[in-house]
Enzyme design. Structure first.
Site, short mmCIF file in Angstrom:
data_model
loop_
_atom_site.label_atom_id
_atom_site.label_comp_id
_atom_site.label_asym_id
_atom_site.label_seq_id
_atom_site.Cartn_x
_atom_site.Cartn_y
_atom_site.Cartn_z
N GLU A 170 -5.86 -1.26 -7.65
CA GLU A 170 -5.00 -0.18 -8.13
C GLU A 170 -3.76 -0.84 -8.73
O GLU A 170 -3.04 -1.56 -8.02
CB GLU A 170 -4.63 0.73 -6.94
CG GLU A 170 -3.89 1.98 -7.31
CD GLU A 170 -3.65 2.86 -6.07
OE1 GLU A 170 -3.45 2.34 -4.95
OE2 GLU A 170 -3.63 4.10 -6.23
N SER A 188 0.83 -1.20 0.00
CA SER A 188 0.00 0.00 0.00
C SER A 188 0.86 1.25 0.00
O SER A 188 0.34 2.35 -0.06
CB SER A 188 -0.91 -0.01 1.23
OG SER A 188 -0.14 -0.18 2.39
N HIS A 219 -2.70 -3.53 -6.05
CA HIS A 219 -3.13 -3.08 -4.72
C HIS A 219 -4.62 -3.31 -4.56
O HIS A 219 -5.44 -2.53 -5.09
CB HIS A 219 -2.75 -1.60 -4.56
CG HIS A 219 -3.03 -1.04 -3.23
ND1 HIS A 219 -3.22 0.29 -2.99
CD2 HIS A 219 -3.15 -1.64 -2.00
CE1 HIS A 219 -3.45 0.49 -1.72
NE2 HIS A 219 -3.42 -0.67 -1.10
N ASN A 272 -3.84 5.93 -1.48
CA ASN A 272 -3.43 6.34 -0.13
C ASN A 272 -2.91 7.77 -0.06
O ASN A 272 -2.89 8.36 1.02
CB ASN A 272 -2.43 5.35 0.45
CG ASN A 272 -3.16 4.10 0.91
OD1 ASN A 272 -4.27 4.21 1.43
ND2 ASN A 272 -2.58 2.94 0.70
N1 CAA Z 1 -16.73 -11.36 2.56
C1 CAA Z 1 -17.88 -11.39 1.85
N2 CAA Z 1 -18.83 -10.46 1.94
C2 CAA Z 1 -18.64 -9.45 2.82
C3 CAA Z 1 -17.46 -9.36 3.60
C4 CAA Z 1 -16.49 -10.37 3.43
N3 CAA Z 1 -15.33 -10.37 4.12
N4 CAA Z 1 -17.53 -8.23 4.35
C5 CAA Z 1 -18.71 -7.65 4.07
N5 CAA Z 1 -19.37 -8.39 3.14
C6 CAA Z 1 -20.65 -8.06 2.51
C7 CAA Z 1 -21.80 -8.30 3.46
O1 CAA Z 1 -22.25 -9.64 3.39
C8 CAA Z 1 -22.82 -7.31 2.95
O2 CAA Z 1 -23.53 -7.81 1.84
P1 CAA Z 1 -24.98 -7.19 1.45
O3 CAA Z 1 -24.73 -5.81 0.89
O4 CAA Z 1 -25.51 -8.13 0.44
O5 CAA Z 1 -25.76 -7.15 2.73
C9 CAA Z 1 -21.99 -6.15 2.46
O6 CAA Z 1 -20.67 -6.67 2.23
C10 CAA Z 1 -21.95 -5.07 3.49
O7 CAA Z 1 -21.46 -5.63 4.74
P2 CAA Z 1 -22.09 -5.36 6.18
O8 CAA Z 1 -23.57 -5.20 6.05
O9 CAA Z 1 -21.55 -6.39 7.11
O10 CAA Z 1 -21.44 -4.01 6.69
P3 CAA Z 1 -21.38 -2.60 6.00
O11 CAA Z 1 -22.65 -2.25 5.33
O12 CAA Z 1 -20.83 -1.70 7.04
O13 CAA Z 1 -20.28 -2.78 4.86
C11 CAA Z 1 -18.07 -2.52 4.17
C12 CAA Z 1 -19.01 -3.20 5.13
C13 CAA Z 1 -18.34 -3.01 2.73
C14 CAA Z 1 -16.66 -2.89 4.56
C15 CAA Z 1 -18.32 -0.98 4.24
O14 CAA Z 1 -18.24 -0.58 5.56
C16 CAA Z 1 -17.35 -0.18 3.43
O15 CAA Z 1 -17.47 -0.05 2.21
N6 CAA Z 1 -16.34 0.36 4.11
C17 CAA Z 1 -15.28 1.13 3.46
C18 CAA Z 1 -14.24 0.17 3.00
C19 CAA Z 1 -13.06 0.89 2.40
O16 CAA Z 1 -13.04 2.08 2.20
N7 CAA Z 1 -12.04 0.09 2.09
C20 CAA Z 1 -10.82 0.60 1.55
C21 CAA Z 1 -9.85 0.69 2.66
S1 CAA Z 1 -8.35 1.34 2.08
C22 CAA Z 1 -7.48 0.01 1.61
O17 CAA Z 1 -7.85 -1.12 1.73
C23 CAA Z 1 -6.18 0.32 1.01
C24 CAA Z 1 -5.03 0.62 1.87
O18 CAA Z 1 -3.94 0.48 1.37
C25 CAA Z 1 -5.13 1.14 3.23
#
Ligand code: CAA
Length: 293
Positions: free
Chosen positions: A161, A128, A149, A199
């Site tokens: 990415e 990252s 990424h 990032n």
């Molecule tokens: N496997 C399969 N499905 C999953 C899952 C997993 N590990 N985690 C969540 N899901 C699914 C759920 O089953 C759910 O499905 P439905 O829409 O059909 O109900 C959906 O994803 C949403 O999950 P939840 O209802 O449990 O929870 P939520 O609505 O809060 O969503 C989330 C969870 C998708 C993570 C949401 O909170 C989100 O989009 N968060 C932001 C994530 C983000 O920005 N990620 C990037 C981080 S930066 C990065 O990774 C890069 C870096 O270098 C730092």
């Protein structure tokens, strides 16, 4: 290395994923769901067992939502083997490295992979924040090194990415774009630069949210609520910091601060530094801006 040596055309069929942690097991899962043969490699059997359990758990969520049949989930699981030896990557067409973000560890791992893997294999890093050019320099095949990424949680997030190093060949970029699409992702390319695109933009925003908290501008729930309801973000910046890990955010801010020659706009906030030194790392430690007990 002679860059002119013909390697012949290749397709990606076998993928090795190095690291069975949160990112590694997610990558192994989406690769297997796309029909690739996958070997997931880590240093301890325990880590591999935990990684496989996470994949089974994630797949069962998808099956429960009727987005996949149990039969297809079983096929995906059957395509994943595990190993504690990096030599198991020897017949992979693509290696995706997802080990801890420690530069020296990445460099030595890529030097080792370069000697283990077949000459035409592509060596990708899920880093990252570490320079793809620096990683490529640790190998004799800089034209076949690239950044791939994935975002957390990997099974859910659409983006990969793609980071092209200065020597990455266009053939390698095309193959990795194709593989990412087969995994159901949307690959978007950028060039090697501190923090890449994701990032460079995300972490200063999170750091700004932490500064607002530190200065008493608002409570965590209000900061997150304002960004969720006002900007349509799925979760607020502080909750996202807890999901990513505060140590990772601090590490990336330091990479940006150094990479942009000390520009103060990238200086990590004192509160972020304090929380990391107190072991408040977010979800993984049970406490961050919120409690997870
Ligand atoms: N496997 C399969 N499905 C999953 C899952 C997993 N590990 N985690 C969540 N899901 C699914 C759920 O089953 C759910 O499905 P439905 O829409 O059909 O109900 C959906 O994803 C949403 O999950 P939840 O209802 O449990 O929870 P939520 O609505 O809060 O969503 C989330 C969870 C998708 C993570 C949401 O909170 C989100 O989009 N968060 C932001 C994530 C983000 O920005 N990620 C990037 C981080 S930066 C990065 O990774 C890069 C870096 O270098 C730092």
């Amino acid at each position: 290395m002679d860059n002119l040596t013909p390697r012949g055309s290749m397709g990606i069929e076998r993928i090795a994923v190095l690291g069975a942690g949160q990112m590694g097991n997610g990558i192994a899962q989406v690769a297997a769901c796309a029909g690739y043969e996958v070997v997931m490699i880590d240093i301890k059997q325990d880590y591999l067992d935990n990684g496989l359990a996470a994949i089974e758990n994630s797949l069962s969520r998808v099956v429960k939502k009727e987005r996949m049949t149990q039969q297809d989930a079983d096929v995906a699981i059957s395509l994943i083997s595990t190993s504690t030896e990096k030599t198991s990557a020897s017949d992979a067409d693509l290696v995706v490295e997802a080990i801890p973000e420690i530069p020296e560890l990445k460099f030595s791992t890529f030097t080792e992979l370069d000697s283990i893997c077949k000459p035409e294999a592509i060596l990708a890093s899920n880093t990252s924040s570490i320079s793809i050019n620096a990683i490529a320099d640790a190998t004799n095949r800089p034209d076949r090194v690239i950044g791939m990424h994935f975002m957390n949680p990997v099974p859910v997030m659409k983006l990969v990415e793609i980071i092209n190093g200065q020597d990455t060949s266009s053939e390698v970029t095309e193959l990795v774009v194709e593989a990412s699409e087969r995994m159901g992702k949307v690959p978007l390319a950028c060039n090697d630069s501190p923090g890449f695109v994701s990032n460079r933009i995300l972490c200063p925003m999170i750091n700004e949210a932490i500064l607002a908290l530190e200065e008493g501008v608002a409570e965590p729930e209000a900061i997150d609520g304002i960004m969720k309801l006002g900007m349509n973000h799925p979760i607020g910046p502080l909750a996202l910091a807890d999901l990513i890990g505060l140590d990772t955010i601090l590490h990336i801010m330091n990479v940006l601060h150094e990479g942009f020659e000390g520009n103060p706009k990238y200086a990590p906030s004192d509160l972020l530094k304090d929380m990391v030194s107190e072991g408040k790392l977010g979800r993984k430690s049970g406490e961050g801006f919120y409690s997870y007990s």
